[in-house]
Design a protein around this motif. Structure first.
Motif, PDB file in Angstrom:
ATOM      1  N   VAL A 124       4.978  -1.712  -9.684  1.00 45.77           N
ATOM      2  CA  VAL A 124       3.618  -2.086  -9.294  1.00 45.77           C
ATOM      3  C   VAL A 124       3.296  -3.433  -9.924  1.00 45.77           C
ATOM      4  O   VAL A 124       3.793  -3.759 -11.011  1.00 45.77           O
ATOM      5  CB  VAL A 124       2.608  -0.994  -9.726  1.00 45.77           C
ATOM      6  CG1 VAL A 124       2.616  -0.785 -11.227  1.00 45.77           C
ATOM      7  CG2 VAL A 124       1.210  -1.285  -9.225  1.00 45.77           C
ATOM      8  N   GLN A 125       2.474  -4.207  -9.253  1.00 49.17           N
ATOM      9  CA  GLN A 125       2.093  -5.514  -9.778  1.00 49.17           C
ATOM     10  C   GLN A 125       1.009  -5.374 -10.843  1.00 49.17           C
ATOM     11  O   GLN A 125       0.232  -4.399 -10.834  1.00 49.17           O
ATOM     12  CB  GLN A 125       1.586  -6.407  -8.640  1.00 49.17           C
ATOM     13  CG  GLN A 125       2.660  -6.810  -7.650  1.00 49.17           C
ATOM     14  CD  GLN A 125       2.158  -7.852  -6.664  1.00 49.17           C
ATOM     15  OE1 GLN A 125       0.963  -7.971  -6.408  1.00 49.17           O
ATOM     16  NE2 GLN A 125       3.087  -8.616  -6.104  1.00 49.17           N
ATOM     17  N   PRO A 126       0.954  -6.333 -11.759  1.00 44.77           N
ATOM     18  CA  PRO A 126      -0.143  -6.310 -12.745  1.00 44.77           C
ATOM     19  C   PRO A 126      -1.497  -6.248 -12.048  1.00 44.77           C
ATOM     20  O   PRO A 126      -1.727  -6.931 -11.037  1.00 44.77           O
ATOM     21  CB  PRO A 126       0.043  -7.640 -13.489  1.00 44.77           C
ATOM     22  CG  PRO A 126       1.503  -7.938 -13.361  1.00 44.77           C
ATOM     23  CD  PRO A 126       1.895  -7.439 -11.992  1.00 44.77           C
ATOM     24  N   GLY A 127      -2.379  -5.411 -12.579  1.00 49.35           N
ATOM     25  CA  GLY A 127      -3.687  -5.192 -11.977  1.00 49.35           C
ATOM     26  C   GLY A 127      -3.716  -4.080 -10.964  1.00 49.35           C
ATOM     27  O   GLY A 127      -4.794  -3.649 -10.531  1.00 49.35           O
ATOM     28  N   GLY A 128      -2.545  -3.576 -10.604  1.00 46.34           N
ATOM     29  CA  GLY A 128      -2.458  -2.519  -9.593  1.00 46.34           C
ATOM     30  C   GLY A 128      -2.705  -1.133 -10.146  1.00 46.34           C
ATOM     31  O   GLY A 128      -3.010  -0.949 -11.330  1.00 46.34           O
ATOM     32  N   SER A 129      -2.573  -0.157  -9.254  1.00 45.45           N
ATOM     33  CA  SER A 129      -2.816   1.247  -9.605  1.00 45.45           C
ATOM     34  C   SER A 129      -1.640   2.103  -9.197  1.00 45.45           C
ATOM     35  O   SER A 129      -0.855   1.745  -8.312  1.00 45.45           O
ATOM     36  CB  SER A 129      -4.079   1.752  -8.899  1.00 45.45           C
ATOM     37  OG  SER A 129      -5.218   1.030  -9.293  1.00 45.45           O
ATOM     38  N   LEU A 130      -1.549   3.252  -9.866  1.00 41.36           N
ATOM     39  CA  LEU A 130      -0.476   4.197  -9.580  1.00 41.36           C
ATOM     40  C   LEU A 130      -0.956   5.581 -10.003  1.00 41.36           C
ATOM     41  O   LEU A 130      -1.744   5.711 -10.959  1.00 41.36           O
ATOM     42  CB  LEU A 130       0.775   3.816 -10.354  1.00 41.36           C
ATOM     43  CG  LEU A 130       2.165   4.176  -9.811  1.00 41.36           C
ATOM     44  CD1 LEU A 130       2.368   3.600  -8.405  1.00 41.36           C
ATOM     45  CD2 LEU A 130       3.248   3.666 -10.748  1.00 41.36           C
TER      46      LEU A 130
END
Lengths: 107, 129
Positions: free
Chosen positions: B12-18
């Motif tokens: 996941v990219q920085p700032g993203g969610s999971l």
């Protein structure tokens, strides 16, 4: 937060040797200390809880002692399958914290 | 046999969610706390969150408080960790673990756990652009 400091960071020993790992807490934690074994690529496994109580199924060559701030994990008569990293963890207060680990290698 | 199985990890990219999930079997689920512990590459484990058996009490490490949310579904024997505003330093293997307590006999912990036993196999979360 309670800091947990283990020593040594690694130890190399021969089969049959006794291995001792120490763990020091930054403040007193009574006997609220656990030891975990982590083999390469696997999840940690609980070995000892409350400083000296062996989890079910753990070989009796493992033992723990200590109270307050200083604790010891001893492996009597090292076996080849004991190759792993060992972590201490305090269960006295949140956040629960772990030591940085001691890697046991076989000579 | 108590079994915990994590899923949902990935890149996941920085700032993203999971959203991570932990499926639990082999125990009375609502009587056991569930915990998330992560381990960054080459580092020791780090406890990050706990939820009690009823799901009405949660705890978080300062490093994730306000960004991660733990929840559980007692009808489906599962626990979830929703992670948002992810940072590069959140990269780690994430484990779920049953909470335990006791000073003589190891017992399940419905509330705040002293120890963690057993653990799942872990799921890798990589935060990178």
């Amino acid at each position: 937060d309670i800091q947990m400091t283990q020593s040594p960071s690694s130890v190399s020993a021969s089969i049959g040797d006794r291995v001792t790992i120490t763990c020091r807490a930054s403040q007193g934690i009574g006997t609220w200390l656990a030891w975990y074994q982590q083999k390469p690529g696997k999840a940690p496994k609980l070995l000892i809880f409350a400083a000296s109580n062996l989890q079910s199924g753990v070989p009796s060559r493992f033992s723990g002692s200590g109270s307050g701030t200083d604790f010891t994990l001893t492996i009597n008569s090292l076996h080849p399958e004991d190759l792993a990293t060992y972590y201490c963890q305090q269960g006295n207060s949140f956040p629960r914290t772990f030591g940085q680990g001691t890697k046991v290698e076989i000579k | 046999e108590v079994l915990l199985v994590e899923s949902g990890g990935g890149l996941v990219q920085p700032g993203g969610s999971l959203r991570l999930s932990c499926a639990v079997s082999g125990l009375p689920f609502s009587s056991n706390s569930v915990n998330w512990v992560r381990q960054a590459p080459g580092k020791g484990p780090e406890w990050i969150s706990s939820i009690n058996g009823r799901g009405d009490y949660t705890l978080y490490a300062d490093s994730v408080d306000g960004r991660f949310t733990i929840s559980r579904d007692n009808a489906n024997n599962s626990c979830h960790l929703h992670m948002s505003s992810l940072r590069v330093e959140d990269t780690a293997v994430y484990y779920c673990a049953r909470g335990a307590t006791g000073s003589i006999l190891l017992q399940p912990a419905a509330e705040a756990p002293r120890w963690f036993d057993p653990w799942g196999q872990g799921t890798l979360v990589t935060v990178s652009s």
